[in-house]
Write an enzyme that holds these catalytic residues in place. Sequence first.
Site, PDB file in Angstrom:
ATOM      1  CB  SER A 130      -0.869   0.026   1.120  1.00  0.00           C
ATOM      2  OG  SER A 130      -1.886  -1.097   1.123  1.00  0.00           O
ATOM      3  CE1 TYR A 131       6.073   5.189   2.225  1.00  0.00           C
ATOM      4  CE2 TYR A 131       7.516   3.150   0.929  1.00  0.00           C
ATOM      5  CZ  TYR A 131       7.346   4.465   1.568  1.00  0.00           C
ATOM      6  OH  TYR A 131       8.692   5.310   1.479  1.00  0.00           O
ATOM      7  CG  LEU A 132       6.199  -0.223  -2.412  1.00  0.00           C
ATOM      8  CD1 LEU A 132       6.761  -1.471  -2.821  1.00  0.00           C
ATOM      9  CD2 LEU A 132       7.503   0.799  -2.331  1.00  0.00           C
TER      10      LEU A 132
END
Length: 222
Positions: A130-132
């Site tokens: 999700s961060y990426l």
Amino acid sequence: MRTVIAGGHGQIARRLERLLVGRGDQVSGLIRQPSQAGALLALGAEPALCDLESASVADVARHLEGADAAVFAAGAGPGSGEGRKDSMDRGGAVLFADAAERAGVRRLIVVSAMGTDAEPPEGTDPVFASYLRAKAAADADIRARSGLDATILRPGLLTDEPGTGQVTLAPATGRSEITRDDVAAVLAGLLDEPRTAGLTLELINGTTPVAEAVAAAAEAPR
């Protein structure tokens, strides 16, 4: 030069604030908690209370008025879930870019991350994936804007080792480590080099002095 830094209490931001204040610049750091103000004041930077997950574009733009440049160095941080990766790492970056445009601040540098140009591999931790994706979406949004002179910086694995002042800075570097000290030094160099606008650059430890690496990136054919 007056620079406003989102995520002003972060580890890279505080290193950058020290460098900029030390050379005589005016620096304002956006912080989420009043308790963080003292750390910025001790560095000679001006703290500005502003939560990018609840502020409006107009709220943030008021902090950016009169600035020469803006740096997005904020993030949801370790321990945050998938929702906050989107609301801060994507939403916060987009909001900050919107506010910069509204305030008439064209020069923007965004601290992003490596590995965002492709879908995360199967088996990637869901929160990290999700961060990426959040970083990728923010980068794409900012690159598409004509109202900003933006540079996107993608550091490698961050470490707290003392900076060496020597780096590898290029559109693609391969994966390796980079000290937070050297990330801050490169950010300061990019602020002084408007010819890097429009570039997305990766950064790892290397053998080229920071000033030479920034100049080479600016002069490289596109």
